[in-house]
Design a protein around this motif. Structure first.
Motif, PDB file in Angstrom:
ATOM      1  N   PRO A  32       3.608   4.373   5.220  1.00 49.87           N
ATOM      2  CA  PRO A  32       3.860   3.338   4.212  1.00 49.87           C
ATOM      3  C   PRO A  32       5.348   3.144   3.904  1.00 49.87           C
ATOM      4  N   GLY A  33       6.122   4.229   3.893  1.00 51.53           N
ATOM      5  CA  GLY A  33       7.555   4.109   3.650  1.00 51.53           C
ATOM      6  C   GLY A  33       8.257   3.343   4.756  1.00 51.53           C
ATOM      7  N   ALA A  35       6.871   1.057   6.682  1.00 50.30           N
ATOM      8  CA  ALA A  35       6.480  -0.354   6.533  1.00 50.30           C
ATOM      9  C   ALA A  35       7.250  -1.020   5.401  1.00 50.30           C
ATOM     10  N   ASP A  36       7.481  -0.294   4.295  1.00 50.67           N
ATOM     11  CA  ASP A  36       8.260  -0.849   3.181  1.00 50.67           C
ATOM     12  C   ASP A  36       9.699  -1.129   3.610  1.00 50.67           C
ATOM     13  N   ASP A  37      10.277  -0.218   4.398  1.00 54.21           N
ATOM     14  CA  ASP A  37      11.638  -0.433   4.895  1.00 54.21           C
ATOM     15  C   ASP A  37      11.711  -1.703   5.750  1.00 54.21           C
ATOM     16  N   TYR A  38      10.686  -1.936   6.563  1.00 56.77           N
ATOM     17  CA  TYR A  38      10.675  -3.125   7.415  1.00 56.77           C
ATOM     18  C   TYR A  38      10.629  -4.403   6.580  1.00 56.77           C
ATOM     19  N   ARG A  39       9.805  -4.403   5.540  1.00 56.81           N
ATOM     20  CA  ARG A  39       9.715  -5.583   4.683  1.00 56.81           C
ATOM     21  C   ARG A  39      10.998  -5.792   3.872  1.00 56.81           C
ATOM     22  N   ARG A  40      11.648  -4.683   3.512  1.00 56.26           N
ATOM     23  CA  ARG A  40      12.847  -4.779   2.673  1.00 56.26           C
ATOM     24  C   ARG A  40      14.095  -5.124   3.472  1.00 56.26           C
TER      25      ARG A  40
END
Length: 349
Positions: A32-33, A35-40
């Protein structure tokens, strides 16, 4: 019979299952971290990974595990499963207890084989899910010297369905080899060697023929040329072939041949094409002025009918190719399993 099979098989199962379970837990916690980095970070995502240690290491560990599981399953689960019983003679005791040969083999192969498929499938699912942000970023065109698009052979075999097909094939091969040689160590060594050889050779000799690749003729230009392959013999190396960029992101290039206007592949280009050579990378070039000789060289290439015949698999063919390779190895596994049932009925006493 099921209880006896589990007693004999549980050590190998628990060792592999523990390693795979630990890997899945780590991927589930860190995924999940990522994936969050990719979106951010969006377009800076791949570049940001260069400053991290954990995620790049997990990327390669997950990939290595999916390469390692099929040989381990074949050599340490499939090969000893029957060979050890035949070598020690314990199969005769079981067969004398009103348990037929085929039922005995079906129970052992069913429990161990389905366990191998399930464990490999769970690991592949976890690695494919965890790697999705990196794969998506590469397919979106983000540059990287460290990570390869998922269509490239080193990554393709560690994603999706293909590792499961390899594991099924490796297990069935180990069982079949064990039935033939009846020696545990020999069966283990043969299975390990064959599975690793198959993993090495399949991307080159099998995968390109499973699906029709995209076939294009491209005119080389200053914008799409990547470089030249040179014949380094002699004091005056001659240009042999041009390499061009297809402009298709995430594609796996199968071939890139220079052809003349009749479509015939050339082994060596005329010596004047050295003027088309791209030279040093842009950030190392001292001159930014136009290069008339180079422009004239590309124009001459086009005028004389030279083209690049490029064959490649585009990124959107990933799952089609995955299903075909998976299906091929499942069919091989079923064929080897059928051979094992024939062998145990006809040739063993």
């Amino acid at each position: 019979m099921i209880w006896l099979t589990w007693r004999q098989f549980r050590v190998q199962f628990l060792v592999v299952a523990a390693v795979v379970a630990a890997a899945i837990v780590v991927l589930a916690v860190t995924g999940p971290g990522l994936a969050d980095d990719y979106r951010r970070l969006t377009t800076e995502f791949i570049r940001n990974l260069a400053f991290e240690r954990l995620n790049p290491n997990l990327y390669y560990v997950g990939q290595a595990l999916l390469y390692a599981v099929p040989p381990v399953v074949g050599a340490f689960w499939g090969a000893p499963l029957i060979a050890r019983e035949l070598e020690t003679g314990t199969h005769r005791l079981v067969w004398s207890q009103s348990i037929g040969r085929r039922r005995w083999l079906a129970t052992k192969v069913g429990i161990a084989g389905l366990s191998a498929i399930a464990i490999t499938g769970l690991l592949s699912l976890a690695v494919t899910w965890w790697s999705d942000p990196i794969d998506d970023a590469l397919n979106a065109g983000q540059d990287s010297n460290t990570y390869l698009p998922r269509m490239f052979p080193p990554v393709f075999s560690a994603r999706g369905l293909v590792p499961v097909g390899y594991a099924a094939f490796a297990f069935a091969l180990g069982v079949a080899v064990g039935l033939v040689v009846r020696r545990t160590l020999v069966a283990l060594a043969v299975t390990l060697a064959v599975v690793i050889l198959v993993q090495i050779l399949t991307p080159t000799f099998v995968r390109p023929h499973l699906l029709a690749p995209t076939d294009r003729m491209i005119v080389a230009s200053a914008e799409n040329i990547r470089g030249f392959m040179l014949d380094g013999s002699g004091p005056d190396p001659q240009v042999k072939q041009i390499e061009v960029a297809t402009g298709v992101v995430g594609a796996w290039k199968l071939s890139d041949e220079t052809v003349d206007k009749s479509g015939k592949a050339l082994s060596m280009l005329p010596s004047w094409t050295i003027e088309c050579e791209p030279g040093p990378p842009p950030h190392l070039r001292q001159e930014t002025a136009p290069n008339p000789k180079r422009d004239a060289c590309f124009q001459r290439l086009a005028d004389e009918g030279y083209r690049q015949h490029v064959r490649y698999f585009a990124a959107d063919t990933f799952w089609s190719l995955q299903w075909r390779e998976f299906g091929l190895f499942v069919l091989l596994a079923l064929g080897l399993t059928g051979f094992s049932f024939w062998r145990i009925r006809r040739d063993l006493s």
